[in-house]
Design an enzyme around this catalytic site. Structure first.
Site, mmCIF file in Angstrom:
data_model
loop_
_atom_site.group_PDB
_atom_site.id
_atom_site.type_symbol
_atom_site.label_atom_id
_atom_site.label_comp_id
_atom_site.label_asym_id
_atom_site.label_seq_id
_atom_site.Cartn_x
_atom_site.Cartn_y
_atom_site.Cartn_z
ATOM 1 N N CYS A 178 10.424 1.665 -0.483
ATOM 2 C CA CYS A 178 10.028 3.032 -0.853
ATOM 3 C C CYS A 178 11.205 3.697 -1.542
ATOM 4 C CB CYS A 178 9.653 3.845 0.384
ATOM 5 S SG CYS A 178 8.431 3.088 1.434
ATOM 6 N N CYS A 230 1.072 3.313 -2.311
ATOM 7 C CA CYS A 230 2.488 3.065 -2.603
ATOM 8 C C CYS A 230 2.808 1.595 -2.365
ATOM 9 C CB CYS A 230 3.384 3.929 -1.712
ATOM 10 S SG CYS A 230 3.565 5.609 -2.324
#
Lengths: 269, 102
Positions: A178, A230
């Site tokens: 991330c 994501c």
């Protein structure tokens, strides 16, 4: 001839570099203006209205509504509930986010099967999912409430720590985490600038405006969807809905956003 | 059954701002799902009434997005005025709702 052409290209490139910062500023301002206009008349309110109907609608084998669902502030208390999630729930012995708690209520209060209740967690524009409506309704009840997610319980603390590690955990075919996109300032995907999510400066606004209605595809998107997508963009295997990992990551982002006034459900481009 | 609508009408001095949200698929008739055209389905007519008097009569078509938002500015108005907004689509379905000017 070749040298001449190269210098011309170089000159053009130099010009582009010189012009870039000014341009980026203008573009950012224009995008902000556009986002403000979107938020002024957002269809997200329609999802809230439909979510309220679903919340009160008796369903499942027990023919019960979700009105007695305990989201952490007591059965049926919605005001400010989302601003304190994820949190530890003694009845299940685990830390849960809004979506996993809603499914828990569907199973316990309505007597529904877990598989049936999670069969279609992400909908589409033609047919949004039940959870998307419910999430819009519940989070709307925390509008204006300061985000205050606790890490006092050891399990909450553990979830936060796990979330922090997951945020920086690099893996997958692209060796992304991330943090590859959301850990350094100034990154963007096409025109979308990416917030630094492990710092309050970036996390606060972003977390406080999710879940959100996506104007470009006319859909209400939940936070579980945000994480799921994501991971898709990072080419990871798909995370399991409501899993400890997704809850932990939510926990990490929520705690980082602590103190911000919740302003969702938001509206995104 | 058509989804919900929501009106927000606010008095702003010499005029009233009316904003309405409507749930509607607004299908253009040109979109394909699995190779098959999705039939056109869109709002054709919108009527806005203030205290029973028609103030806006709009003819709309496919160019408008799904779940559209409309905003109108009407001269005058008073707090408590009744605003009624209704739509009719090309399949003859309709919906309407009302609110008071705040």
């Amino acid at each position: 001839m070749l040298a001449l052409r190269t210098s011309a290209v170089l000159a053009a490139a130099a010009l582009a570099i010189a012009a870039a910062p000014v341009h980026a500023q203008d573009e950012k301002k224009e995008i902000e203006k556009y986002q403000k206009m979107l938020a002024e008349g957002s269809p997200v309110e329609l999802f809230e209205l439909q979510g309220e109907d679903l919340w009160k609608k008796p369903q499942g084998p027990k023919h019960a509504s979700l009105e007695k669902c305990d989201l952490g502030m007591g059965p049926g208390v919605l005001k400010g509930a989302y601003a304190h999630l994820p949190r530890y729930f003694a009845d299940t012995g685990r830390v849960m986010d809004l979506e996993s708690r809603l499914v828990h209520c569907m199973v316990t209060l309505q007597g529904r099967d877990y598989k049936e209740a999670t069969k279609r967690v992400f909908g589409n524009a033609d047919k949004p999912s039940e959870l998307e409506y419910l999430v819009a309704y519940v989070v709307g009840k925390s509008r204006g409430v300061r985000i205050a997610v606790s890490t006092r319980n050891p399990k909450e603390k553990a979830a936060y720590e796990l979330g922090r590690q997951l945020f920086h955990y690099r893996a997958g075919p692209w060796d992304f985490s991330c943090g590859s996109c959301h850990g350094v300032a100034g990154k963007r995907i096409r025109m979308q600038s990416l917030p630094v999510l492990d710092k309050p400066s970036g996390a606060r606004h972003t977390y406080a405006t999710w879940p959100a209605y996506r104007v470009s595809n006319s859909q209400m998107k939940t936070f579980q969807w945000r994480l799921n997508d994501c991971y898709r963009q990072m080419r990871f295997p798909e995370p399991t809905f409501g899993s400890d990992a997704t809850v932990a990551l939510t926990m990490f982002l929520a705690v980082t956003a602590n103190g911000e006034r919740y302003a969702g459900p938001g509206t995104k481009r | 059954m058509p989804g919900p609508m929501k009106i927000r009408a606010t008095l702003k001095g010499s005029y009233t701002d009316i904003r309405v949200l409507m749930s509607h698929p607004m299908e253009t008739g040109q979109r394909k799902v699995k190779g098959k055209l999705v039939p056109a389905h869109f709002i054709e007519n919108i009527t806005v009434k203030v205290n029973g008097k028609t103030v806006v009569e709009a003819q709309t078509s496919q160019s408008i997005s799904r779940n559209p938002v409309f905003a109108f500015r009407v001269k005058g108005g008073n707090k408590g005025d009744k605003v009624e907004i209704g739509w009719v689509d090309n399949k003859g379905e309709s919906n309407k709702t009302e609110a008071a000017v705040a």
